[in-house]
Design an enzyme around this catalytic site. Structure first.
Site, PDB file in Angstrom:
ATOM      1  N   SER A   1     -36.682  36.326  39.008  1.00  0.00           N
ATOM      2  CA  SER A   1     -35.997  35.422  39.952  1.00  0.00           C
ATOM      3  C   SER A   1     -34.637  35.018  39.386  1.00  0.00           C
ATOM      4  O   SER A   1     -33.636  34.948  40.106  1.00  0.00           O
ATOM      5  CB  SER A   1     -36.820  34.152  40.180  1.00  0.00           C
ATOM      6  OG  SER A   1     -37.747  34.334  41.212  1.00  0.00           O
TER       7      SER A   1
ATOM      8  N   LYS B   1     -40.988  22.520  42.410  1.00  0.00           N
ATOM      9  CA  LYS B   1     -41.992  23.228  43.203  1.00  0.00           C
ATOM     10  C   LYS B   1     -42.070  22.565  44.563  1.00  0.00           C
ATOM     11  O   LYS B   1     -41.768  21.379  44.702  1.00  0.00           O
ATOM     12  CB  LYS B   1     -43.367  23.137  42.534  1.00  0.00           C
ATOM     13  CG  LYS B   1     -44.324  24.222  42.978  1.00  0.00           C
ATOM     14  CD  LYS B   1     -44.199  25.438  42.096  1.00  0.00           C
ATOM     15  CE  LYS B   1     -45.218  26.492  42.404  1.00  0.00           C
ATOM     16  NZ  LYS B   1     -45.257  27.497  41.344  1.00  0.00           N
TER      17      LYS B   1
END
Ligand code: GLU
Length: 424
Positions: free
Chosen positions: A356, A113
């Protein structure tokens, strides 16, 4: 367990919520628990300084992060958050939740992240572009289509992904579409990606509601957040006859006992960039949101929203965690005691990263699928993962969250164990 010296934490921080979740799963893992400390240590953490020349000529500095929490099962995967409260502790937790999420739905990825501590709404479009391009260059040393693949998260969107893809490609000298997902369709993006997280929340929510004998038609729904995810979840539940009675964002808490008209609210939000002032509902005070009489509660904003106090008063049968990390551990216990089922974030909102994954596969193959194909495949992954976690929960007499962590940790730690420690 060693404490991490670089992430001083309060017991309520996002990273400490994650650690508590890991503590809970350890006893279910048998011999694999020998490897569990792996998950308490992010593999790689990068903090970058981003100098930005503002439109008025002054120079400001912003702090950016990219954390690769675990890469045992494949490249890192996870979004980029632009928000004024972003810090290392939060990005570490969000990256760890990506590790668990990708493994829980069995995508061949680790977890990562990133983020910048910035309020994107206070920047002009040109400033935002320059910020994004410098940040991408700074983290360019650790990202790549086989290394770590960013995507949108709170405060970023397909336009930001296009700038990231272009900057990385310029530095490489060739176009690398697979370095980020959530791109515009004409730049190697995937059909269905934008709505995928909301769709996954709806699909898993309906599956659990059916098992819990909660009728969706006529069910009263409360949603916190009306961004990309919250608005799509509202639209899908509304379409099948559920009644969205209350919606909260940072500007207002709307309430209409007969149901908020989602189409009208979407138009209002597109025009005004906020839900406040919408004429089709009354505005109630912030805390009343949690007390409203509802069947399904959907937190679709930020982490740390369902506190112990709110868990004690919340009036619902089912919680669908569209946001990452919305529930404190103590709140989880209260909800379990009160018989409220929680569909955990790591399954519930995994529709986004699932599509994704499809985008990345399509980019690698330079062969693109239809939206029908994408929805069919992602719905199947989401339902199979949900059913698997449901069975694990029954087998172990534990919550769906703990069950999702058992499924995920078994996959990650098996990979970890078989890869072994280098050098031995
Ligand atoms: N930011 C999203 C999440 O939290 C999507 C991540 C991705 O697509 O890589 O799951």
């Amino acid at each position: 367990m060693n404490k991490l010296s670089y992430a001083p934490e309060k017991s309520t921080s996002a990273w400490s919520i994650y650690l508590q979740q890991i503590d809970r799963v350890s006893s279910y893992l048998g011999n694999l628990s020998r490897w569990i400390d792996t998950l308490r240590h992010p593999k790689r953490t990068l903090i970058v300084d981003i100098p930005l020349q503002m439109d008025n000529g002054t120079i400001k500095h912003f702090e950016g992060y990219r954390v690769q929490h675990n890469l045992s099962r494949g490249p890192g995967k996870g979004g980029i958050r632009y928000h004024p409260n972003v810090d290392l502790n939060e990005v570490m937790a969000l990256s760890a939740w990506m590790t668990i999420k990708c493994a829980a739905v069995n995508l061949p990825y680790g977890g990562a992240k990133g983020g910048i501590r910035v309020d994107p709404f206070k920047l002009s479009e040109n400033e935002l572009e320059r910020l994004t391009r410098r940040y991408t260059s700074e983290i360019g040393i650790i990202i790549g289509p086989q290394k770590d693949i960013p995507a949108p998260d709170v405060g970023t969107n397909s336009k930001v992904m296009a700038w990231m893809m272009d900057t990385y490609s310029m530095n490489q000298g060739n176009t690398v579409t697979g370095v980020v997902t959530g791109k515009p369709i004409h730049l190697g993006g995937s059909l269905g990606r934008e709505k995928a997280t909301g769709r996954g929340v709806f699909i898993t929510g309906c599956e659990v509601a059916r098992r819990e004998k909660i009728k969706i038609q006529g069910a009263k729904i409360a949603i916190q957040g009306f961004g990309n995810v919250g608005s799509e979840v509202a639209r899908l539940f509304d379409k099948v006859g559920a009644i969205v009675i209350t919606i909260q964002d940072h500007t207002s808490t709307l309430y209409n006992e007969k149901g908020i008209n989602i189409k009208e609210l979407t138009k209002w939000q597109n025009k005004n960039k906020k839900i406040a002032g919408f004429p089709g509902a009354i505005s109630i005070d912030k805390e009343s949101f949690w007390k409203s009489h509802m069947d399904i509660l959907i937190p679709a904003a930020l982490e740390g929203q369902i506190t112990q106090k709110r868990a004690e008063i919340v009036n619902c049968k089912l919680i669908l965690e569209a946001a990452n990390g919305p529930t404190y551990t103590e709140a989880d216990d209260v909800l379990a005691k009160r018989g409220i089922t929680v569909v955990p974030d790591v399954i519930c909102n995994a529709g986004g990263v699932t599509v994704s994954y499809f985008e990345w596969v399509q980019d690698m193959a330079s062969f693109f699928w239809s939206e029908i194909e994408i929805n069919k495949r992602s719905d199947k992954i989401m339902i199979d993962a949900m059913v698997n976690v449901w069975k694990k929960a029954k087998e172990n007499k534990c919550s769906l969250r703990t069950a999702a962590y058992i499924v995920a940790c078994e996959r990650i730690l098996m990979a970890r164990k078989d890869r072994g420690i280098y050098p031995g």
